[in-house]
Design an enzyme around this catalytic site. Structure first.
Site, PDB file in Angstrom:
ATOM      1  N   SER A 153      11.550  28.184   3.494  1.00 21.46           N
ATOM      2  CA  SER A 153      11.379  29.640   3.363  1.00 21.46           C
ATOM      3  C   SER A 153      12.462  30.360   4.180  1.00 21.46           C
ATOM      4  CB  SER A 153      10.000  30.041   3.887  1.00 21.46           C
ATOM      5  OG  SER A 153       9.796  29.524   5.177  1.00 21.46           O
TER       6      SER A 153
ATOM      7  N   LYS B 296       2.025  17.295   3.466  1.00 24.99           N
ATOM      8  CA  LYS B 296       2.286  18.401   4.408  1.00 24.99           C
ATOM      9  C   LYS B 296       3.061  17.850   5.596  1.00 24.99           C
ATOM     10  CE  LYS B 296       1.986  22.065   7.036  1.00 24.99           C
ATOM     11  NZ  LYS B 296       2.860  23.246   6.793  1.00 24.99           N
TER      12      LYS B 296
ATOM     13  N   ASN C 292      11.754  17.488   8.326  1.00 18.43           N
ATOM     14  CA  ASN C 292      11.780  18.941   8.231  1.00 18.43           C
ATOM     15  C   ASN C 292      12.526  19.514   9.431  1.00 18.43           C
ATOM     16  OD1 ASN C 292      11.288  21.659   8.133  1.00 18.43           O
ATOM     17  ND2 ASN C 292       9.131  21.452   7.535  1.00 18.43           N
TER      18      ASN C 292
ATOM     19  N   CYS D 236      11.164  24.437  10.153  1.00 19.23           N
ATOM     20  CA  CYS D 236       9.914  25.203  10.193  1.00 19.23           C
ATOM     21  C   CYS D 236      10.169  26.470  11.019  1.00 19.23           C
ATOM     22  CB  CYS D 236       8.773  24.410  10.824  1.00 19.23           C
ATOM     23  SG  CYS D 236       7.256  25.407  10.892  1.00 19.23           S
TER      24      CYS D 236
ATOM     25  N   ASN E 287       4.546  33.585   4.853  1.00 19.50           N
ATOM     26  CA  ASN E 287       3.592  32.685   5.502  1.00 19.50           C
ATOM     27  C   ASN E 287       4.010  32.412   6.930  1.00 19.50           C
ATOM     28  OD1 ASN E 287       4.209  29.632   6.220  1.00 19.50           O
ATOM     29  ND2 ASN E 287       5.597  30.220   4.569  1.00 19.50           N
TER      30      ASN E 287
HETATM   31  C1  ERO Z   1       6.353  22.866   8.626  1.00 25.23           C
HETATM   32  C2  ERO Z   1       6.169  24.171   8.848  1.00 25.23           C
HETATM   33  C3  ERO Z   1       6.490  25.216   7.870  1.00 25.23           C
HETATM   34  C4  ERO Z   1       5.629  26.268   7.666  1.00 25.23           C
HETATM   35  C5  ERO Z   1       4.373  26.447   8.432  1.00 25.23           C
HETATM   36  O1  ERO Z   1       3.590  25.464   8.567  1.00 25.23           O
HETATM   37  O2  ERO Z   1       4.199  27.582   8.914  1.00 25.23           O
HETATM   38  N1  ERO Z   1       5.934  27.253   6.762  1.00 25.23           N
HETATM   39  C6  ERO Z   1       7.096  27.243   6.051  1.00 25.23           C
HETATM   40  O3  ERO Z   1       7.370  28.140   5.225  1.00 25.23           O
HETATM   41  N2  ERO Z   1       7.967  26.212   6.219  1.00 25.23           N
HETATM   42  C7  ERO Z   1       7.717  25.189   7.105  1.00 25.23           C
HETATM   43  O4  ERO Z   1       8.570  24.264   7.214  1.00 25.23           O
END
Ligand code: ERO
Length: 312
Positions: free
Chosen positions: A195, A44, A128, A131, A68
């Site tokens: 996403s 994660k 990443n 986010c 999400n």
């Molecule tokens: C790292 C946070 C991310 C999250 C999140 O932790 O809300 N959700 C996503 O769809 N993509 C992300 O990169």
């Protein structure tokens, strides 16, 4: 048909792995991934300190995918660094673990990457840049200058394999601008896509949103985003130096979806919504289905068709 995949000098049984954030928050989940039919796994996205994340409900699935707004809940990067260093010492049989970093600021990202550089970790690091769900934290990948500044700073000291998780782009000018920036750096790969940020799912029956954070706005995954994911995989596969590989993420729920990502140029394939909904057995099904698609088409290996998408 065989699914053997080589990525960054490592050999994998197959190209499938989890998308960061799904089934990878705890040691138990990571152990399940390790023991599963997945070819590789990623942790994660981690911040310096543990985070509880956004209030629940913060995930909702529909027939066509998911929304999400988890808010970057994670156990803190040391938890995951301990796991992957232990894994590569005791379990890895050569499979290099992937480690995801999502600092809340440029400095936090630099600090975490400096610790990774000094650590015993020999696997692959994924930065990443996309986010969409931390209130007040814009997606770095949409700030082209910031993206270039961060990568310039990172590559002054980081010497281990590094990929970046990108948000989806929707404009040819943006594909060109971002590819030009990324081509300046010795990146190992780009991961397309995260996403689709800040979508809104409405439940008509209750006349309400379905997740609590940000008044129901959240990242969209699943069938909804496959055309966007394939476009980004193809756009970067055709624009980046061939030394920069592409990981395909977004809408992979069947062997055919996997085949389409590979045809567009992907090497590894990350599974999010389908893993969240189906559980760890999804990897066995995806491998079986991809082999069936390849056999039907007369392909023995993935190399025979990777990136060979035809145009009209
Ligand atoms: C790292 C946070 C991310 C999250 C999140 O932790 O809300 N959700 C996503 O769809 N993509 C992300 O990169």
């Amino acid at each position: 048909a065989v699914l053997k995949t080589e990525f960054l000098g490592q050999k994998y049984e197959n190209p499938f792995m989890n998308a960061s954030g799904v089934h990878c928050l705890t040691v138990n989940e990571l152990d399940e991934l390790k023991r599963s039919k997945a070819g590789a796994f990623i942790t994660k996205s981690a911040t310096t300190l543990e985070r509880a994340g956004n209030p629940e409900p913060r995930y909702y699935a529909t027939a066509l995918g998911s929304i999400n707004s988890m808010g970057l809940p994670n156990k803190g990067f040391q938890y995951y660094l301990d796991y992957v260093v232990d894994y590569q010492k005791n379990d890895s049989d050569g499979k290099a673990p992937f480690f995801s970093v999502a600092g809340m600021s440029r400095d936090e990202n630099i600090n975490i990457l400096k610790i990774i550089q000094r650590s015993d970790f020999q696997g692959v690091t994924e930065l990443n840049l996309s986010c969409p769900n931390v209130p007040g934290k814009p997606q770095v990948g949409y700030d082209f200058q910031m993206t270039e500044q961060i990568l310039t700073q990172v590559f002054e000291f980081f010497r281990k394999p590094l990929g970046v998780k990108l948000p989806p782009y929707f404009d040819f000018a943006h594909f060109d601008i971002v590819a030009n920036i990324l081509n300046k750096f010795p990146l190992a790969y780009v991961n397309c896509v995260n996403s689709v940020g800040n979508g809104l799912y409405v439940d008509a029956a209750s006349e309400s949103v379905v997740i609590k954070p940000k008044n129901g706005f959240g990242g969209i995954g699943g069938d909804y985003i496959k055309p966007t994911a394939l476009a980004n995989v193809r756009a970067f596969y055709t624009r980046l130096n061939p030394t920069i590989k592409v990981i395909g993420t977004g809408g992979i729920a069947s062997g055919q979806d996997a085949f389409e990502h590979l045809l567009c140029g992907a090497t590894m394939l990350q599974v999010g919504t389908a893993l969240y909904e189906e559980g760890i057995s999804v990897f066995e099904r995806l491998e079986k289905e991809l082999k069936e698609v390849m056999t039907q088409k007369g392909y023995k290996t993935i190399e025979e068709f990777r990136g060979q998408l035809r145009t009209l």
